[in-house]
Enzyme design. Structure first.
Site, short mmCIF file in Angstrom:
data_model
loop_
_atom_site.label_atom_id
_atom_site.label_comp_id
_atom_site.label_asym_id
_atom_site.label_seq_id
_atom_site.Cartn_x
_atom_site.Cartn_y
_atom_site.Cartn_z
N CYS A 60 34.77 81.10 5.50
CA CYS A 60 36.10 81.25 5.98
C CYS A 60 37.42 79.80 5.42
O CYS A 60 37.81 79.71 5.44
CB CYS A 60 36.68 81.74 7.07
SG CYS A 60 36.36 83.15 8.01
N HIS A 111 43.60 78.77 8.34
CA HIS A 111 42.42 80.02 8.45
C HIS A 111 43.15 80.17 9.49
O HIS A 111 43.36 79.96 10.95
CB HIS A 111 41.28 79.65 8.25
CG HIS A 111 40.36 80.52 8.58
ND1 HIS A 111 40.92 81.98 7.92
CD2 HIS A 111 39.78 81.48 9.77
CE1 HIS A 111 39.91 82.94 8.03
NE2 HIS A 111 39.48 82.72 9.18
N ASN A 115 42.73 88.82 9.90
CA ASN A 115 41.67 87.74 9.40
C ASN A 115 41.63 88.23 7.67
O ASN A 115 40.39 88.86 7.58
CB ASN A 115 40.92 87.53 10.23
CG ASN A 115 39.64 86.32 9.77
OD1 ASN A 115 40.00 85.64 8.18
ND2 ASN A 115 39.48 85.83 10.64
#
Length: 338
Positions: free
Chosen positions: A117, A255, A285
């Site tokens: 990520c 993020h 996400n």
């Protein structure tokens, strides 16, 4: 760094699959409700790729939109970097498929970066340093299709993740461009987020499939403690080391790990809601794609001269932070499917 040699973000683009997946759809097999998911994560829906969609396709569409936004032709691209932990296949690099789809010149370097990520900021940093002094342009993409790796009964993961891609075009900047970056890894925490099987340590096999070792796994509580204990201080130290002039409050594009976690992180760092950019409510996400997707959606709220903090963090464990002076104004906003 002088304005003549600075490398900046010249254009952005994103691509989200058209397939909207509701909380009810993911919650039922995992034994949780829409109310539980919203309360725990702030997520209301996410997009999942259709069976005929691959990471490279989403990445190429986002990249093409970024090139259009920047007014740069594919034939003028001299570097393609794709951040992903869900490549089309173990090899060749997904970036080569993206380069071929875009029609960049043969011989142009194209490679993947896997920092999970945090990958987009790792890729941005790599490309920015490779471009210094060249006068050339790069396409940097973050793209992931996590829906293919999720256990539908695991409420700690299946409710969180969506699929998508985001991209930027980097090139010579009329302003100050990318002002600073910082990359960090915490390998002692590497097992908090993982896909155990499918590599050389545990090759894919009928046994690994039967044991569910091909699924994405995450120790949710430990990950939250990591973010609270490491990411907040890391971003604060970065900002202290690179102070702004105080005339404009910087924007935060983090993020999109978990909406509730991000609200707490932004408040702890002193970023007001109007300067904190979130897409997690609609898209969940999206892994390495979440920072560039959110940046693409934030452009309508940015004006030339604004300072933007890009903060990626996650599996590895790792973190990447970049401070960028904004210089481009979007003519129109791109959204929708491929």
């Amino acid at each position: 760094m002088s304005s003549r040699t600075a490398i900046g973000i010249l254009g952005t683009g994103s691509c989200l699959p058209s397939n909207v997946v509701t909380n009810e759809e993911v919650g039922a097999p995992a034994g949780v409700t829409d109310e539980w998911i919203v309360r725990k994560t702030g997520i209301h829906e996410r997009r999942w790729a259709k069976p005929d969609e691959a990471t490279s396709g989403l990445a190429a569409t986002a990249a093409r939109r970024a090139l259009t936004d920047a007014g740069i032709r594919a034939r003028d691209v001299s570097l393609v970097v794709v951040a992903t932990s869900t490549p089309d296949s173990p090899q060749p690099p997904t970036a080569t498929a993206v380069a071929a789809d875009l029609g960049v010149p043969s011989g142009t370097p194209a490679f993947d970066i896997n920092a999970v990520c945090s990958g987009f900021v790792f890729a941005l940093t790599t490309a920015e340093r490779m471009l210094r002094g060249t006068g050339r342009h790069a396409v940097v993409v973050g793209a992931d299709i996590y829906s293919r790796t999720l256990d539908p009964t695991d409420r700690s993961t299946v409710v969180l993740f969506g699929d998508g891609a985001g991209a930027v075009v980097l090139g010579p900047s009329a302003g100050r461009g990318v002002l600073a970056t910082r990359l960090a890894s915490f390998p002692e925490k590497r097992d908090l987020i993982r896909v155990p099987a499918g590599g050389s340590a545990i090759p894919a096999s009928p046994e690994s499939l039967a044991r569910g070792l091909h699924y994405f796994t995450m120790e949710g509580r430990a990950v939250r403690e990591f973010v609270e204990g490491r990411i907040g201080p890391l971003v604060r130290d970065f900002l202290d080391a690179h102070p702004t002039d105080g005339t404009r409050h910087p924007h935060l594009v983090p993020h999109q790990a978990n909406g509730r976690m991000l609200e707490a992180l932004a408040a702890h760092l002193g970023f007001p809601p109007e300067h904190t950019h979130l897409t997690v409510q609609r898209y969940g996400n999206t892994g390495a794609a979440s920072v560039p997707i959110t940046l693409d959606h934030a452009t309508d709220r940015l004006t030339p001269g604004d300072l933007v903090v890009l903060a990626g963090f996650g599996g590895g464990m790792a973190a990447g932070i970049a401070l960028v002076e904004w210089e481009t104004r979007r003519a129109r906003h791109q959204d929708g499917g491929t």
